[in-house]
Write a protein that holds these residues in place. Structure first.
Motif, PDB file in Angstrom:
ATOM      1  N   UNK A 153      14.498  13.624  27.056  1.00 44.58           N
ATOM      2  CA  UNK A 153      14.147  15.016  27.352  1.00 44.58           C
ATOM      3  C   UNK A 153      12.773  15.081  28.002  1.00 44.58           C
ATOM      4  N   UNK A 154      11.789  14.397  27.372  1.00 48.48           N
ATOM      5  CA  UNK A 154      10.435  14.437  27.919  1.00 48.48           C
ATOM      6  C   UNK A 154      10.376  13.804  29.303  1.00 48.48           C
ATOM      7  N   UNK A 155      11.147  12.725  29.472  1.00 50.49           N
ATOM      8  CA  UNK A 155      11.151  12.043  30.754  1.00 50.49           C
ATOM      9  C   UNK A 155      11.668  12.967  31.850  1.00 50.49           C
ATOM     10  N   UNK A 156      12.797  13.636  31.539  1.00 53.96           N
ATOM     11  CA  UNK A 156      13.367  14.558  32.527  1.00 53.96           C
ATOM     12  C   UNK A 156      12.386  15.684  32.823  1.00 53.96           C
ATOM     13  N   UNK A 157      11.747  16.185  31.773  1.00 46.48           N
ATOM     14  CA  UNK A 157      10.826  17.311  31.945  1.00 46.48           C
ATOM     15  C   UNK A 157       9.628  16.926  32.797  1.00 46.48           C
ATOM     16  N   UNK A 158       9.007  15.809  32.432  1.00 45.22           N
ATOM     17  CA  UNK A 158       7.766  15.461  33.101  1.00 45.22           C
ATOM     18  C   UNK A 158       7.991  14.887  34.483  1.00 45.22           C
ATOM     19  N   UNK A 160      -3.233  16.159  48.448  1.00 40.21           N
ATOM     20  CA  UNK A 160      -2.029  17.001  48.580  1.00 40.21           C
ATOM     21  C   UNK A 160      -0.939  16.301  49.388  1.00 40.21           C
ATOM     22  N   UNK A 161      -1.334  15.505  50.388  1.00 40.71           N
ATOM     23  CA  UNK A 161      -0.347  14.847  51.243  1.00 40.71           C
ATOM     24  C   UNK A 161       0.574  13.933  50.475  1.00 40.71           C
ATOM     25  N   UNK A 162       0.015  13.291  49.461  1.00 39.40           N
ATOM     26  CA  UNK A 162       0.787  12.258  48.783  1.00 39.40           C
ATOM     27  C   UNK A 162       1.955  12.841  47.999  1.00 39.40           C
ATOM     28  N   UNK A 163       1.876  14.164  47.714  1.00 36.86           N
ATOM     29  CA  UNK A 163       2.976  14.785  46.988  1.00 36.86           C
ATOM     30  C   UNK A 163       4.257  14.807  47.810  1.00 36.86           C
ATOM     31  N   UNK A 164       4.134  14.648  49.134  1.00 41.43           N
ATOM     32  CA  UNK A 164       5.339  14.620  49.978  1.00 41.43           C
ATOM     33  C   UNK A 164       6.028  13.273  49.911  1.00 41.43           C
ATOM     34  N   UNK A 165       5.334  12.264  49.368  1.00 43.77           N
ATOM     35  CA  UNK A 165       5.928  10.931  49.283  1.00 43.77           C
ATOM     36  C   UNK A 165       6.431  10.698  47.865  1.00 43.77           C
ATOM     37  N   UNK A 166       7.265   9.679  47.668  1.00 42.49           N
ATOM     38  CA  UNK A 166       7.768   9.428  46.311  1.00 42.49           C
ATOM     39  C   UNK A 166       6.769   8.706  45.410  1.00 42.49           C
ATOM     40  N   UNK A 167       5.583   8.356  45.935  1.00 47.65           N
ATOM     41  CA  UNK A 167       4.681   7.501  45.152  1.00 47.65           C
ATOM     42  C   UNK A 167       4.304   8.087  43.788  1.00 47.65           C
ATOM     43  N   UNK A 168       3.828   9.341  43.718  1.00 48.76           N
ATOM     44  CA  UNK A 168       3.433   9.830  42.384  1.00 48.76           C
ATOM     45  C   UNK A 168       4.593   9.875  41.404  1.00 48.76           C
ATOM     46  N   UNK A 169       5.789  10.186  41.901  1.00 47.01           N
ATOM     47  CA  UNK A 169       6.943  10.253  40.998  1.00 47.01           C
ATOM     48  C   UNK A 169       7.305   8.866  40.494  1.00 47.01           C
ATOM     49  N   UNK A 170       7.250   7.883  41.410  1.00 44.42           N
ATOM     50  CA  UNK A 170       7.557   6.514  40.996  1.00 44.42           C
ATOM     51  C   UNK A 170       6.540   6.044  39.969  1.00 44.42           C
ATOM     52  N   UNK A 171       5.276   6.303  40.257  1.00 40.66           N
ATOM     53  CA  UNK A 171       4.208   5.879  39.360  1.00 40.66           C
ATOM     54  C   UNK A 171       4.369   6.516  37.982  1.00 40.66           C
ATOM     55  N   UNK A 172       4.577   7.840  38.003  1.00 39.39           N
ATOM     56  CA  UNK A 172       4.743   8.551  36.738  1.00 39.39           C
ATOM     57  C   UNK A 172       6.005   8.084  36.037  1.00 39.39           C
ATOM     58  N   UNK A 173       7.069   7.844  36.825  1.00 39.58           N
ATOM     59  CA  UNK A 173       8.322   7.380  36.232  1.00 39.58           C
ATOM     60  C   UNK A 173       8.101   6.089  35.472  1.00 39.58           C
ATOM     61  N   UNK A 174       7.347   5.159  36.080  1.00 41.32           N
ATOM     62  CA  UNK A 174       7.068   3.883  35.413  1.00 41.32           C
ATOM     63  C   UNK A 174       6.229   4.126  34.157  1.00 41.32           C
ATOM     64  N   UNK A 175       5.187   4.930  34.289  1.00 39.18           N
ATOM     65  CA  UNK A 175       4.301   5.156  33.140  1.00 39.18           C
ATOM     66  C   UNK A 175       5.031   5.826  31.983  1.00 39.18           C
ATOM     67  N   UNK A 176       5.838   6.809  32.290  1.00 42.89           N
ATOM     68  CA  UNK A 176       6.516   7.528  31.209  1.00 42.89           C
ATOM     69  C   UNK A 176       7.598   6.681  30.550  1.00 42.89           C
ATOM     70  N   UNK A 177       8.002   5.588  31.225  1.00 39.03           N
ATOM     71  CA  UNK A 177       8.953   4.685  30.582  1.00 39.03           C
ATOM     72  C   UNK A 177       8.300   3.924  29.431  1.00 39.03           C
ATOM     73  N   UNK A 178       6.986   3.658  29.576  1.00 35.48           N
ATOM     74  CA  UNK A 178       6.327   2.785  28.601  1.00 35.48           C
ATOM     75  C   UNK A 178       6.399   3.279  27.155  1.00 35.48           C
ATOM     76  N   UNK A 179       6.089   4.565  26.886  1.00 32.60           N
ATOM     77  CA  UNK A 179       6.193   4.978  25.487  1.00 32.60           C
ATOM     78  C   UNK A 179       7.605   4.806  24.944  1.00 32.60           C
ATOM     79  N   UNK A 180       8.600   5.052  25.799  1.00 31.40           N
ATOM     80  CA  UNK A 180       9.983   4.921  25.342  1.00 31.40           C
ATOM     81  C   UNK A 180      10.295   3.457  25.041  1.00 31.40           C
ATOM     82  N   UNK A 181       9.883   2.571  25.968  1.00 35.83           N
ATOM     83  CA  UNK A 181      10.127   1.140  25.739  1.00 35.83           C
ATOM     84  C   UNK A 181       9.380   0.685  24.490  1.00 35.83           C
ATOM     85  N   UNK A 182       8.172   1.194  24.321  1.00 38.18           N
ATOM     86  CA  UNK A 182       7.372   0.800  23.150  1.00 38.18           C
ATOM     87  C   UNK A 182       8.107   1.143  21.862  1.00 38.18           C
ATOM     88  N   UNK A 183       8.636   2.366  21.792  1.00 38.65           N
ATOM     89  CA  UNK A 183       9.345   2.765  20.576  1.00 38.65           C
ATOM     90  C   UNK A 183      10.630   1.957  20.394  1.00 38.65           C
TER      91      UNK A 183
END
Lengths: 345, 383, 684
Positions: free
Chosen positions: B226-231, B175-198
């Motif tokens: 849209x999906x990026x903003x949503x997720x 739960x603590x890690x949600x206060x830091x930007x780490x999960x958002x950064x990680x997810x941000x990078x991961x969610x970029x991949x499908x877009x870059x792939x296409x």
């Protein structure tokens, strides 16, 4: 060979440094430090209180300095008593000296567990011994059975026996520890009463068939199907190889062909899989130890993580990383040894 | 308290699933009717294992879809009289039974099991898809170019693989890690991949057709954005979907855990396929490296990748269950199967009934995936 | 009267799949007498390997003998119990197959694998087994047998492995040895060595042999009698010289006419391919299986009922043809009209001292050991002119494929120059080349089963090529050009929407040709374009290539190890060995003395399917050295049979210079002129 080993050891060292650095960074995140401070001050502490505790215990020193001190290439500083201004021991329950010393991992000092109020080594060693015992018995039941089943079904691919065993393997690979543990406890513990649904007594009174069987077979069942399927695939492939036909046409009987020619070739692939299964088993062991309250490495890890016990967490990650890398190395070396075609390069 | 008889429990539980049975019947009838036109799927349905796999998966898929219709109670609703009620106990006010009994917080075990399928069926396939795009985007160049790129990427993959998964989860899904930007950064990078792939897919494949390329790139940008903003930012401009930070965190952690495995598979397949003469033929007509990777190599790697994806969704399901079991990421009242097993496993000596339904649900869903993967592998080998 | 060792009568074998019964062999009969060697020849899918496995009762589980008997030494194999069968296998009948590497157990030492045969069948002591195995190793002429006994299979070369397999087969002194394509996976000079050995051992041990091959030449060299198979049936059989000398079945005749026999030439006597395709096992026609492809086919005769083997001329010569008497067997083939030779144009490609070295490093992320250099191409100079066919000949590892890669831009040269149309191309990788250059230099690949991407339709792959080369302005235009290309390679237009797996090998190779010619190339590099195809299909592709080249005046670099094909197709020949050109000249110059010793050995290694030709014996010792550690001095010195004729050990220390003998004929050899002049033709 020597060249290969030194290079591998180099990569392993680098991997360990990278990994512990990441872990060190994550456990020292601000929310985690606060969690630690709250659990250590044991009160509804105010922000100032927390801050002063963190400062006093050296958690506000530069990040890299603390990491270096943990490794042992930098001196660990004692606490300064705010009233007298004199250096005092950081964690008195760990007999930490009141002077700056090099006391890191490379000196053999893994630090101090804030949760268990003892030295990490004193906590870890018995835990590891207990977990080692558990893992040994898991492997000792799982591997022979799985190999036997795999060979049996791969020997005559497509036969009725093969089909039955294959479906059985698929069912066991679909049953994670926390499912099989629950189901087995219900059947053998609650309904039949043959086995104990808890292994808590194993720590004090020693292991018995009654308290230790469920913790052993629970992860064994999950892994068994996987190894059996691997072995089956490998065996089935070997059985179609040309040299098996050569052996058969030399005049060897079916079973002589299996034992003399097929087995060794078919076991090369499962061997690597089995070695790589150790790290994977670690996760299973954590689940099993939590489920059956068995005092081992897994339970220590969970407790450390739950309380952000920094040094214990780091020690746990170090142990797991060493296990992962060591089994990878053994797997590669063993593969080269078993398979004369692959020379170590 | 009144109770239903055992046969009544069975009968009424089956009756609750009526929409699922109807849909299953339609699906399987259509599948068997048109199996010759359905390619690989048609052959898979014909085999015993494949049929069983599809049956189990479709069952849970329809259950997730019709969950609100099937479940008689609110999965989070507590009716204090029903605490630890045995299976078949009838709830007085509504007159409906707690088919599989009540748990220690007096919630309906049956309804919780039904609603739990939704969580697994959304997170596991999506997280696998995410990991798949990461694995493909990195595995292809590592296998195709080799040399330094391969060394660096393989080292990183091995680094992540050297983390015991449970430790990774404790570090990343606390739960603590949600206060830091780490999960958002990680997810941000991961969610970029499908877009870059296409993007790369269309950019490399439609050089000769600028109009078609433009349309595809535009669509990718719109849907991807849209999906990026949503997720990642939980900020759906159309207010259709909501993704809580803790769910996002689970996505990121699960994708991180299964990415390296897929990377290794893609890399291995690429190494094998790039020696084929049709790849050389593409090289000799001057195709770009990314065209060769995405349009010549990737389509021929699809067989093993589909099989692996099937197995991996099952494995991801197990991981999500483990997260729930350790109380990581999911809210404590969540009806997902892992959390439910954890809650009930502590009291096994006293009450058995709250533990069995989620455990068997979890097992049957993963079993369905594994059976399907097995049938797929066997059938694709026959070609 | 002597009893036959093996007598197969009216054998039929079927494979049973879930849906249907697929007949693989029908009404097959043959007899092998003691000490005799029988050849079984036919194209892929004709059932010849199935016969071999049926003899040993080792068919796949779905295969079953549906009719007929196999008698070995007078006993019906079908009646043997499992124990008796095991006793026969290995000790009385032994088998050698195509892939030597795959036939040896990779995790067992050679010694164990050899002695095992003796332990199974005879009561011998360890020492005796070892001694006998060692003796057999010497008999198959393996160098340093003691060391090899302690080796694992992967430590030996392909030729050595096959010798081990043969030794293993002969160890228990079997009465019958079955060889299934034993040399197909080997290089030609290595193949020649194995063939020599097999012939020699057959005589020495008096073993009967069943030699299975697709290569008529090999059969002629090794066998006393031959059976030709087509589509599951024996179509012709008899003593080898009678069959090869006086062919009495249209299929056998077709095979001979489609082979580039020495003496044939693409201009004066073009090949005549067999039209059509091998019928699928469950779509065989009524009556004669070969009927639909036969030019002598007569309706109402050939397609009425099953045909039995009939005597043809002599009593021992039989043929499954109803029209033996009606056909004039000596008439020339129709359609084989002579062509006018094409005029050769200006220089198009000019390669000068080209070098390509590879660094093979075991380097990982953190540096590694020192890199080693592979000298794949070392000092290569030649020219190729417009409309000319230049053949590059050599065995594996000679650098011919690397040379092709440099010319195509898939690799860049380490040194030297390659001028294409007066532009230097040797250091431009393909992504730096202009589309025009890329489309001007195209390639035809070796393996038709691998040359088309299995995920896309045939048509779309050609359209993509057109698109890449910027030919045509719209998709519709490219579609119509693609259909024209299909016409060009004589495939029906309906094939455009087919997937590659729906095509046969020959059809795929046609698509490969169409794709290469799509960009109107000026130079085509053909890398062993026929080697994976059956003889009758080879002829069709060869003719297609020749005609296309004649029409488009394209230069062709033909990479091949098949000297018959090379002689048939090419204007000039380059012989390569370990990265060096050892000889080059016009085709006539190469095929006549004086030769480079390597060329001489290559020529002697061609299995000739001509009963009238005589061949001088030149068998090379040893194996091709690795390009990683080439020998000092002349690259060929380790295997040269004429090295002794050069004084002063020159060959071991100095790389010979390229000597021009006559106009355009050059040779890289230290041999003195008088030795060269005294050479006699290898084939006469």
């Amino acid at each position: 060979m020597l060249n290969f080993l030194t290079r591998r050891l180099g990569v392993m060292a680098l991997t360990m440094i990278c990994l512990t650095f990441v872990v060190f960074y994550l456990v020292n995140l601000e929310p985690n430090l606060r969690k630690l401070a709250i659990s250590q001050t044991e009160m509804h502490a105010s922000d100032e209180h927390i801050e002063s505790w963190l400062t006093k215990n050296g958690y506000r020193r530069p990040f890299l300095e603390r990491y270096a001190a943990w490794i042992g290439v930098w001196q660990k500083q004692p606490n300064i008593d705010p009233e007298s201004g004199k250096p005092v021991s950081r964690f008195s329950y760990c007999d930490e000296p009141a002077v700056p010393v090099f006391a890191g991992v490379i000196e053999g000092d893994f630090g101090c567990s804030t949760k268990f109020k003892t030295k990490v080594a004193d906590k870890m060693l018995p835990a590891l011994r207990a977990t080692g015992l558990l893992m040994f018995w898991v492997m000792a039941t799982m591997v022979p059975v799985a190999l036997f089943l795999g060979i049996l079904s791969g020997m005559r691919e497509g036969s009725k026996l093969d089909r039955v065993l294959s479906v059985l393997s698929i069912v066991t690979t679909s049953t994670p520890e926390y499912v099989s543990g629950v189901v087995l406890t219900i059947i053998f513990g609650t309904w039949l009463g043959w086995l104990n649904g808890s292994a808590a007594s194993a720590t004090g009174d020693g292991i018995t068939f009654y308290n230790f069987t469920l913790p052993v077979i629970t992860p064994a069942i999950y892994g068994m199907g996987y190894i059996a399927r691997m072995t089956r695939a490998s065996m089935a492939e070997v059985m179609t190889a040309q040299y098996i036909r050569t052996a058969r046409l030399k005049g060897l009987s079916f079973y002589a062909v299996i034992i003399k020619h097929a087995l060794r070739n078919a076991l090369i692939a499962p061997f690597t899989v089995i070695m790589l299964l150790f790290p994977w088993l670690l996760t299973g062991v954590v689940i099993v130890e939590v489920m059956f309250r068995y005092q081992g490495f897994g339970l220590a890890l969970v407790e450390a993580a739950g309380n952000n016990d920094i040094d214990l967490m780091l020690a746990c990650s170090l142990v797991s990383v060493v296990l992962v890398l060591a089994t990878q190395l053994i797997s590669d070396v063993g593969y080269a040894y078993l398979n004369p075609r692959i020379r170590v390069q | 308290m009144e109770f239903l008889s055992t046969s009544d429990i069975v009968f009424r539980a089956l009756a609750q699933f009526t929409p699922v049975w109807l849909s299953l019947f339609v699906l399987l009838a259509l599948s068997l009717l048109f199996k010759r036109k359905l390619g690989l799927y048609g052959y898979v349905v014909e085999t015993g294992t494949g049929f069983a796999g599809v049956l189990l998966l479709a069952f849970w898929l329809f259950t997730a879809i019709f969950a609100a219709r099937i479940a008689p109670f609110d999965p989070l609703g507590q009716i204090s009289a029903m605490k630890d009620a045995l299976p078949g106990a009838i709830e007085k006010i509504s007159g409906q039974p707690y088919l599989f009994g009540g748990d220690k917080l007096a919630r309906d075990v049956f309804s919780r099991m039904v609603f739990g399928s939704r969580i697994v069926l959304i997170i596991a396939p999506l997280a696998t898809l995410l990991a798949l795009s990461v694995g493909i985007m990195l595995g292809l160049p590592a296998g195709y170019f080799g040399k330094r790129i391969d060394s660096v990427l393989s080292f990183l993959a091995n680094l992540i693989l050297a983390f015991p998964i449970i430790l990774l989860f404790y570090l990343l899904v606390s739960p603590g890690i949600l206060e830091t930007p780490i999960p958002y950064a990680l997810a941000g990078v991961f969610f970029l991949f499908p877009i870059i792939l296409l993007y790369t897919l269309f950019w490399s494949g439609y050089r000769a057709h600028p109009l078609q390329m433009a349309i595809r790139l535009l669509l990718t940008s719109l849907v991807g954005g849209w999906l990026f903003a949503t997720f990642v930012f939980d900020h759906d401009p159309f207010h259709i979907l909501r993704v809580s930070p803790s769910t996002l965190n689970i996505f990121a952690a699960v994708a991180l855990a299964s990415g390296p495995g897929i990377f290794r598979i893609v890399r291995g397949l690429t190494l094998e396929i790039k020696t084929r003469e049709y790849v050389q033929a593409a090289q000799t007509r001057g195709e770009s490296a990314w065209y060769i990777m995405l349009w010549e190599i990737l389509p021929n790697a699809r067989g093993p990748l589909i099989v692996d994806a099937c197995l991996r969704i099952g494995y991801t399901t197990i991981l999500i269950g483990a997260l729930g079991y350790f109380g990581l990421g999911m809210p404590p009242e969540s009806p997902d199967w892992g959390t439910a097993i954890k809650e009930s496993s502590r009291l096994l000596r006293a009450f058995v009934h709250p533990a069995l339904p989620p455990a068997l649900a979890m097992m049957s869903f993963v079993l369905g995936l594994n059976l399907l993967a097995d049938a797929l592998r066997e059938q694709s080998l026959k070609d | 009267m002597v009893e036959p060792i093996l007598e197969i009568s009216n054998l039929s074998i079927s494979f049973f799949t879930r849906a249907v019964e697929i007949p693989a062999v029908m009404d097959f009969s043959c007899k092998i007498m003691p000490g005799e060697s029988m050849g079984l020849v036919g194209e892929s899918g004709c059932g010849k390997s199935t016969v071999a496995l049926a003899i040993l009762r080792d068919l796949a589980r779905i295969g079953r003998i549906t009719d007929g008997t196999i008698k070995f030494n007078g006993r019906d194999m079908a009646t043997l119990s499992d124990e008796e069968l095991m006793r026969v296998r290995g000790s009385e009948i032994a088998m050698v197959y195509q892939e030597p590497m795959a036939s040896l157990n990779p995790t067992m030492k050679i010694e164990q694998q050899l002695t095992e045969v003796l332990f199974i069948h005879e009561k011998v002591s360890k020492q005796e087994a070892y001694d006998r195995a060692l003796e057999m190793m010497k008999a198959v002429r393996l160098p340093d047998p003691e060391r090899m006994m302690r080796s694992y299979p992967h430590q030996l070369s392909g030729g050595q492995q096959q010798r081990i397999v043969i030794a293993m087969a002969l160890l228990a002194n079997p009465k019958l040895l079955i060889l299934d394509e034993p040399t197909t996976a080997l290089d030609v000079t290595v193949e020649a060595g194995i063939v020599e050995l097999v012939k020699d051992l057959g005589n020495r041990f008096g073993t009967s042999m069943l030699f299975i091959s697709h290569n008529l030449g090999l059969i002629l060299e090794t066998c006393d009698r031959v059976t030709v198979m087509y589509s599951g049936e024996a179509v012709e059989s008899g003593p080898i010289h009678e069959v090869f000398g006086a062919v009495r079945h249209p299929y056998t005749q077709g095979l001979f006419r489609s082979m580039p026999l020495l003496g044939k030439n693409r201009n004066s006597s073009p090949l005549v391919p067999i039209p059509g395709q091998l019928p699928l096992p469950h779509e065989r026609p009524q009556g004669c299986n070969f009927g639909p492809r036969c030019s002598y086919f007569t309706d109402g005769v050939c397609n009425r009922a099953d045909i039995a083997m009939l005597p043809a001329g002599t009593p021992s010569h039989q043929s499954r043809c109803l029209r033996i008497e009606a056909i004039d067997w000596d008439a020339a083939a129709k359609g084989g009209a002579a062509n006018v030779p094409t005029a050769i144009g200006e220089n198009l490609l000019d390669v000068h001292s080209l070098k390509k070295h590879y660094q093979v490093a075991a380097s990982e992320l953190f540096g590694g050991r020192e890199a080693r250099t592979v000298k794949a191409v070392e000092d290569v100079s030649f020219t190729a002119r417009e409309a000319e066919t230049v053949a590059i000949v050599g065995e594996s590892g000679c650098g011919k494929s690397t040379l092709a890669k440099v010319l195509l831009g898939l690799e860049t040269a380490t040194g030297g120059t390659a001028l294409f149309d007066a532009t230097e191309i040797q250091s431009d990788p393909i992504d730096k080349r202009s589309t025009k250059l890329i489309s001007s230099v195209q390639m035809i690949f070796q393996n038709p089963f691998d040359t088309l991407n299995p995920s896309y339709s045939v048509g779309s792959q050609i359209v993509r090529t057109l698109e890449r080369f910027g030919i045509g302005s719209s998709t519709e235009e490219r579609e119509s050009m693609m259909l024209e290309l299909l016409d060009l390679v004589k495939l029906p237009r309906a094939f455009a929407t087919r997937m590659p797996r729906q095509l046969s090998g020959g059809q795929k190779q046609r698509i490969g040709v169409a794709r290469a010619f799509a960009g109107r190339p000026r130079m085509i590099i053909a890398d062993e374009p026929m080697s994976a195809l059956d003889v009758s299909v080879q002829a069709a592709i060869t003719e297609l290539l020749t005609n296309l080249q004649r029409q488009s005046r394209t230069t062709m670099l033909l990479i091949s190890h098949d000297l018959s094909l090379v002689r048939y197709l090419s204007d000039r020949v380059i012989v390569m060995y370990l990265g060096h050109i050892v000889e080059q000249g016009t085709t006539d110059q190469i095929f006549q003395p004086p030769y480079h010793p390597y060329t001489e050995a290559l020529l002697a290694a061609i299995p000739l399917a001509d009963t009238t030709a005589k061949k001088r014996k030149v068998v090379l010792e040893g194996e091709i050295p690795s390009a990683m550690s080439p020998p000092p001095g002349c690259p060929f010195q380790t295997r040269c049979h004429l090295k002794a004729k050069v004084a002063g050990g020159l060959c071991e220390s100095v790389v010979p210079p390229m000597r021009v003998l006559t106009d355009g004929h050059a040779i890289k050899c230290h041999l003195p002129s008088e030795v060269l002049d005294a050479m006699t033709p290898v084939i006469s």
